[in-house]
Every structure is written in C-alpha cells, then in structure tokens.
Scaffold this motif. Structure first.
Motif, mmCIF file in Angstrom:
data_model
loop_
_atom_site.group_PDB
_atom_site.id
_atom_site.type_symbol
_atom_site.label_atom_id
_atom_site.label_comp_id
_atom_site.label_asym_id
_atom_site.label_seq_id
_atom_site.Cartn_x
_atom_site.Cartn_y
_atom_site.Cartn_z
ATOM 1 N N VAL A 162 -1.372 -8.981 -63.596
ATOM 2 C CA VAL A 162 -1.612 -9.204 -62.169
ATOM 3 C C VAL A 162 -2.431 -10.481 -61.963
ATOM 4 N N TYR A 163 -3.417 -10.674 -62.820
ATOM 5 C CA TYR A 163 -4.299 -11.847 -62.724
ATOM 6 C C TYR A 163 -3.486 -13.141 -62.764
ATOM 7 N N TYR A 164 -2.625 -13.286 -63.774
ATOM 8 C CA TYR A 164 -1.891 -14.538 -63.925
ATOM 9 C C TYR A 164 -0.648 -14.612 -63.043
ATOM 10 N N SER A 165 -0.265 -13.498 -62.432
ATOM 11 C CA SER A 165 0.853 -13.563 -61.496
ATOM 12 C C SER A 165 0.452 -14.264 -60.205
ATOM 13 N N GLN A 166 -0.841 -14.503 -60.013
ATOM 14 C CA GLN A 166 -1.325 -15.155 -58.792
ATOM 15 C C GLN A 166 -1.603 -16.635 -58.994
ATOM 16 N N GLU A 167 -1.160 -17.178 -60.107
ATOM 17 C CA GLU A 167 -1.306 -18.606 -60.373
ATOM 18 C C GLU A 167 0.060 -19.264 -60.410
ATOM 19 N N THR A 168 0.131 -20.495 -59.938
ATOM 20 C CA THR A 168 1.385 -21.240 -60.028
ATOM 21 C C THR A 168 1.407 -22.022 -61.337
ATOM 22 N N ARG A 169 1.186 -21.287 -62.419
ATOM 23 C CA ARG A 169 1.293 -21.871 -63.756
ATOM 24 C C ARG A 169 2.310 -21.060 -64.559
ATOM 25 N N MET A 170 2.578 -21.526 -65.760
ATOM 26 C CA MET A 170 3.662 -20.931 -66.533
ATOM 27 C C MET A 170 3.344 -19.559 -67.102
ATOM 28 N N TYR A 171 2.068 -19.150 -67.066
ATOM 29 C CA TYR A 171 1.688 -17.922 -67.755
ATOM 30 C C TYR A 171 2.352 -16.683 -67.173
ATOM 31 N N ALA A 172 2.607 -16.681 -65.864
ATOM 32 C CA ALA A 172 3.271 -15.532 -65.262
ATOM 33 C C ALA A 172 4.692 -15.354 -65.792
ATOM 34 N N LEU A 173 5.289 -16.427 -66.279
ATOM 35 C CA LEU A 173 6.662 -16.358 -66.790
ATOM 36 C C LEU A 173 6.742 -15.825 -68.214
ATOM 37 N N LEU A 174 5.640 -15.860 -68.943
ATOM 38 C CA LEU A 174 5.705 -15.517 -70.365
ATOM 39 C C LEU A 174 6.191 -14.091 -70.612
ATOM 40 N N PRO A 175 5.641 -13.060 -69.935
ATOM 41 C CA PRO A 175 6.179 -11.717 -70.189
ATOM 42 C C PRO A 175 7.639 -11.582 -69.781
ATOM 43 N N ALA A 176 8.027 -12.220 -68.672
ATOM 44 C CA ALA A 176 9.411 -12.115 -68.214
ATOM 45 C C ALA A 176 10.371 -12.738 -69.220
ATOM 46 N N LEU A 177 10.066 -13.938 -69.684
ATOM 47 C CA LEU A 177 10.933 -14.598 -70.661
ATOM 48 C C LEU A 177 10.933 -13.853 -71.991
ATOM 49 N N ALA A 178 9.772 -13.356 -72.387
ATOM 50 C CA ALA A 178 9.704 -12.601 -73.635
ATOM 51 C C ALA A 178 10.529 -11.325 -73.545
ATOM 52 N N LEU A 179 10.506 -10.662 -72.391
ATOM 53 C CA LEU A 179 11.288 -9.446 -72.216
ATOM 54 C C LEU A 179 12.781 -9.747 -72.321
ATOM 55 N N LEU A 180 13.226 -10.821 -71.685
ATOM 56 C CA LEU A 180 14.636 -11.213 -71.796
ATOM 57 C C LEU A 180 15.001 -11.515 -73.244
ATOM 58 N N SER A 181 14.108 -12.189 -73.935
ATOM 59 C CA SER A 181 14.371 -12.529 -75.335
ATOM 60 C C SER A 181 14.455 -11.278 -76.205
ATOM 61 N N LEU A 182 13.563 -10.317 -75.953
ATOM 62 C CA LEU A 182 13.585 -9.073 -76.721
ATOM 63 C C LEU A 182 14.846 -8.258 -76.428
ATOM 64 N N ILE A 183 15.264 -8.249 -75.159
ATOM 65 C CA ILE A 183 16.506 -7.554 -74.810
ATOM 66 C C ILE A 183 17.684 -8.173 -75.555
ATOM 67 N N ALA A 184 17.726 -9.511 -75.574
ATOM 68 C CA ALA A 184 18.807 -10.195 -76.302
ATOM 69 C C ALA A 184 18.749 -9.863 -77.790
ATOM 70 N N THR A 185 17.552 -9.746 -78.341
ATOM 71 C CA THR A 185 17.418 -9.409 -79.760
ATOM 72 C C THR A 185 17.923 -7.998 -80.042
ATOM 73 N N VAL A 186 17.588 -7.049 -79.146
ATOM 74 C CA VAL A 186 18.055 -5.672 -79.318
ATOM 75 C C VAL A 186 19.582 -5.617 -79.263
ATOM 76 N N ARG A 187 20.172 -6.403 -78.381
ATOM 77 C CA ARG A 187 21.643 -6.451 -78.312
ATOM 78 C C ARG A 187 22.231 -6.992 -79.616
ATOM 79 N N LEU A 188 21.560 -7.968 -80.216
ATOM 80 C CA LEU A 188 22.047 -8.492 -81.493
ATOM 81 C C LEU A 188 21.917 -7.454 -82.598
ATOM 82 N N LEU A 189 20.845 -6.677 -82.562
ATOM 83 C CA LEU A 189 20.701 -5.613 -83.555
ATOM 84 C C LEU A 189 21.802 -4.567 -83.405
ATOM 85 N N GLY A 190 22.281 -4.379 -82.154
ATOM 86 C CA GLY A 190 23.293 -3.366 -81.926
ATOM 87 C C GLY A 190 24.704 -3.845 -82.149
ATOM 88 N N THR A 191 25.039 -5.089 -81.744
ATOM 89 C CA THR A 191 26.425 -5.557 -81.806
ATOM 90 C C THR A 191 26.585 -6.835 -82.606
#
Length: 558
Positions: A64-93
């Motif tokens: 919540v703290y970093y979601s209120q800044e116009t810096r890149m830190y708010a994007l880190l969990p979102a991008l990491a989540l997308l990356s992890l989802i893509a990794t799980v798909r690779l593990l499956g298919t």
C-alpha cells in the motif's frame, strides 16, 4: 485451478495461477483433475489459499505504501506475479507461446527495474530440471539469450550514464547491515511494514509459522512449485545482499517482489487445515488489525507525512533561478535523471560525480559558468557533501533551497551577486531582507491540518550574528497556537555566514491544533538574537512588535 486475486496500485486484477500435481509430486499441465471427496477438499483449500493470498497482498502495508508513489516500485509485485504465472505455465506445458510470454515479461521487468533480474535467474533455475526432462534445453537457452540481447540497449545506456565509478557512494548515505539485521529488516517490512504495531513480534512469529507450515504443505503436494517459490524469495535476498556488500546502499523496496512467495506460503499455511479454521481465522484477524494500525501510524492514506520529501519542492527554486547552460552536479546517477525529467525545457547540463574526484575535473565541467549542487540526505542533516565543500571554498553561494531530503545550491565565481527585481516584503535590522513569503493550505482549513510556509531571505550585508527565525501561528485570542523557533534551514546556514546577495529559501510546517477553535489565525515571522531574545527591527516601515504578518487564515469548525 488455483485462482489468485491481487489488488495493487493499478486497481484490481484477477490472475489465474494454474498448478496441478500428480502422484510423484511433479508439476504437470494446468487444470489437473481432482476426483472424489479428497479432490474436492483440495480444490476448496486451493481456492481459500488463493483468496487469502489476495487479501494479504491488498492489505500489505509495504505494498500500500509504495502504491501511492509514481515510481516503479508499485509495478514490481505485478510484474513478478506475471512472471511467476508464466513460469508455472512452463512447468505445466512448456509450449512455445508460454516461452514467448515468459521471455517478454522478464524483459519488461528488467527495463522497469534491474533487480527483477534476480527473479529471472531464480525462475530459470526452477525451470532447469523440467526442461532437461522434456528435452527442451534448447528453448531454455534461447529464452535466456533473447532476454540478454533485448536488454543490451538499456544496459549500454545504463553503463554509459554510470561511468566507471558507479559503486562509489557518499559516506553519509552508506548502509551497513549484518546478515541477521539484513534478514530481519526485510522480513519485518515484507510482513508487518516499516512501523511495528504493538505486539509486532507476535505478528512476525505468526507469519513465520504460517509460512513454514505452507512450505511443508506445498512440499507434499508439489515439490516443484515449492522450489519455485523458495528460489523466488531466497535468490533475490541473497543477490541483493551480495550487491549490498559491494555497494552499501539498500532499501527493502529494491526486492519488493520477493514478498510474493511469503504472502503465498503464509496463505497456504493458514488455510491448509480445515480442522483448526477458528484458530486460522483468529490469526488472520490479528494480521489485519496489525496492518490497520501500521497504515494509521505511517499515515499512508494520504501520504501527508512524507510530502516534504517531494523533489519538486526544491526544483521550483531551481527552475526559477536556473539559466540555460547551468551545470547541475549530483553524487547519484538518478539525480541527473530527475533534473532532465522535471526541467527538460531549462537547457541545463547535468553531471554525475560519484566519490571524490579531482577538483580540476569539477573546474573543467563548470568552466566560467555557474554550478548547482543537488544534494541528497536521507537523515535530512546534509553533512559532509564533498561537492559542496569543494565549491564552498572557491565560489560564492547565490541561492540555497533545502526541502526534506533534498537541497539545491547555486555556486558562482567570487564577486558574482544574486540579482532580483523583487521589492522585499520587509527588512530586518538593515542586514537581511524577506524577499517573499508563501503560505499554502490544503483548501478549507480545519483543526489538525498542516500549513506549509516558505520564506525567501536575502543577505543585504554580512549579518553581525547568528539570528533565530521565529514562525508563529497565532489563534483568534492572539496566543501562540503553534510555532517554530530556530536557525534558518535547520541550522545548516547560520545567518552570520551569509554573504551579501545570497538568497536562501527557508521552509516550515505549522499545524492547526486538533482541538483548536474556529476563527481567524495569523502567521507571523521575524528574527531575534538568541542570547537575549531581542528582535531585529523590521523596516523600512516599522511594524508592531517587530514582526511580519505574512498571512491571515480562516479555520472552520471540525
């Protein structure tokens, strides 16, 4: 399927985290079958873990703290989540489109923030066993090569800006942590936030036990997925720690994405045993209460408490006084980027000078022009800036503005004078002029609101003594409701060291008392000799009590 609902800076997004397990504990294709009553229980458990993970993310104080800044830190969990989802798909298919998705997401992550490369490395290691088994090592190598090639343009620009001394840091900002302190600080920030609530140690233990329990449960169901989550947390922690040893500058936000495995495993641990769900519900309630306390005391909604650290405040002075061709010197690479981003129309030159360079290099950069020093001090003390110390002995200070953790200071050759066409509001003792004052309020004033005050002083001569500035908020009864008395700029520039023509921007914050009565309030300023309290005579027009009333404010009832 296990669905994860995640809420972050950009709003709400629903992401599918597909993972199916088989008898040997290996990850297989997404959407594996669950049969019988046991399968139904597992589905409900997965659904509950996903919902609780989303809740932990939505209320996470650091997120919540970093979601209120116009810096890149708010994007880190979102991008990491997308990356992890893509990794799980690779593990499956391991299909080609999944490799393409994984490659593109990680390239975007590296362009946003290079520390995400640690997550890319963790995922690559987690995928290695699966690709060898499926004989897809060629695709794995091609994906790594593609990420490196696509990142080369940005890496070249980065290295060109940093130069050969990119690891050098001013001593005042160096961070030295023991391994235990490093791990403890990250664990606290990722779970309960920067401010530990009452009973915070118990919350830390709850998170630790829940995370450990989740790791045990997931290890039984899917060792491959557990390995992915553990690598995604531990490798970034180890990598950032290694960087800290070489470059002692670190904040947990650098690896904010490493909190995703903690949130996920804690949620699995809290929802895995239906027989003790009342205890799990109680623990979740305790976590939510602790997070609520942290939000309140960190004042993250809105972030009023951190407004003084807004770089734009000091940049207003830089923009108003800078001339095309002026040089801005900074000890950090991002400072040049800020100047270019905010003041791109000003035609300023920028230079990044890490560490202590040869003074002749500064002379070559400045030439016969003017130089600004952009100083950064996390503790707001501004001590030991070698750039300022070097120029202070050989050049005259024309303008200074210090706000929060930033300071801009204009130097010019000796004999140069700051010119201003502004008629001063007043003079003090014939030595100092109050060029202008500015009072900003958050709209309609109510008890508890803050008032931001900016004063622009100019030395008419070299002041005879070190004077104290007083800034008072007077209530309707004429009594002081709030005040600040002290040397200007928090003591960084005593008045007896001012030189004729020098302009200093002095900033203060006063607060309307929480239980103040409604009515008219006045803001008065002036200076006095601290040894006896005698105020400097205000001129050229005499003022009552030698004070300058710079604003009259109306305070409405609460």
């Amino acid at each position: 399927p296990l669905h994860l609902r995640w809420r972050g800076a950009g709003g709400e997004a629903t992401r599918q985290w597909g993972e199916a397990t088989r008898q040997g504990g290996e990850a297989t294709r997404q959407g594996g079958e669950a049969t019988g009553q046991g399968g139904s229980v597992r589905q409900r458990s997965q659904r509950g873990a996903a919902l609780l993970t989303g809740l932990l993310v939505a209320v996470s104080p650091i997120d919540v703290y970093y979601s209120q800044e116009t810096r890149m830190y708010a994007l880190l969990p979102a991008l990491a989540l997308l990356s992890l989802i893509a990794t799980v798909r690779l593990l499956g298919t391991g299909q080609r489109r999944d490799w393409l998705l994984w490659t593109l997401v990680n390239v975007v992550g590296l362009y946003v923030y290079y520390y995400l490369g640690l997550l890319t490395a963790a995922e690559a290691l987690a995928l290695l066993g699966s690709v060898v088994e499926r004989r897809q090592l060629g695709r794995w190598i091609l994906a790594q090569a593609a990420i490196l090639v696509l990142y080369l343009p940005w890496a070249a620009l980065l290295l060109g800006r940093l130069g050969g001394s990119s690891l050098a840091l001013p001593v005042a900002t160096a961070v030295h942590l023991t391994p235990a302190a490093y791990l403890t600080e990250n664990w606290q920030d990722f779970t309960v936030g920067f401010t530990v609530p009452p009973g915070g140690q118990a919350l830390l233990v709850i998170f630790a036990v829940a995370t450990l329990a989740g790791a045990i449960v997931l290890g039984r169901r899917s060792p491959t997925l557990l390995a992915l989550l553990l690598l995604s947390a531990l490798l970034p922690l180890a990598g950032a720690g290694a960087v800290l040893l070489a470059r002692p500058f670190f904040y947990p936000r650098f690896i904010l994405f490493a909190a995703i495995p903690i949130w996920s495993l804690a949620a699995i641990g809290l929802t895995s045993q239906r027989r003790v769900w009342p205890l799990a519900a109680l623990l979740v309630a305790v976590i939510l209460a602790g997070n609520g306390w942290t939000w309140y005391h960190e004042r993250t909604t809105p972030r009023v408490g951190y407004a003084p650290d807004d770089y734009r405040v000091a940049f207003t002075t830089l923009a108003a006084n800078a001339r095309p061709g002026d040089l801005v010197l900074g000890g950090y690479p991002w400072q040049a980027g800020y100047v270019q981003a905010y003041l791109w129309k000003s035609q300023l030159r920028t230079a990044f000078l890490p560490g202590h360079v040869d003074p002749r290099q500064i002379d070559r950069l400045v030439g016969s022009g003017r130089a600004w020093v952009f100083d950064y001090s996390p503790d707001h003390r501004f001590e030991g800036n070698w750039l300022e110390q070097n120029l202070d002995s050989r050049a005259q200070t024309l303008v200074v503005d210090q706000s929060g953790d930033s300071r801009v200071r204009l130097f010019a050759t000796r004999g140069a004078r700051s010119t201003t066409n502004t008629v001063p509001e007043a003079t003090l003792g014939g030595q100092i002029a109050l060029l202008s004052s500015d009072v900003q309020t958050p709209g309609q004033l109510r008890p508890g609101d803050a008032v931001q005050i900016s004063l622009r002083w100019q030395a008419l001569t070299t002041p005879k003594s070190g004077y104290t500035v007083f800034v008072h908020l007077l209530g309707p009864d004429g009594k002081v409701a709030d005040q600040h008395d002290g040397p200007p700029l928090n003591g960084a520039f005593p008045t007896d060291r001012w030189t004729p023509g020098e302009v200093l921007v002095d900033r203060y914050t006063l607060t309307i008392p929480p239980h103040a009565t409604a009515g008219r309030y006045q803001v008065e300023v002036g200076m006095y000799l601290p040894s006896n309290g005698q105020r400097l005579i205000v001129g050229p027009t005499p003022r009552q009590d030698n004070r300058i009333v710079i604003a009259s404010l109306k305070v409405s009832p609460r």
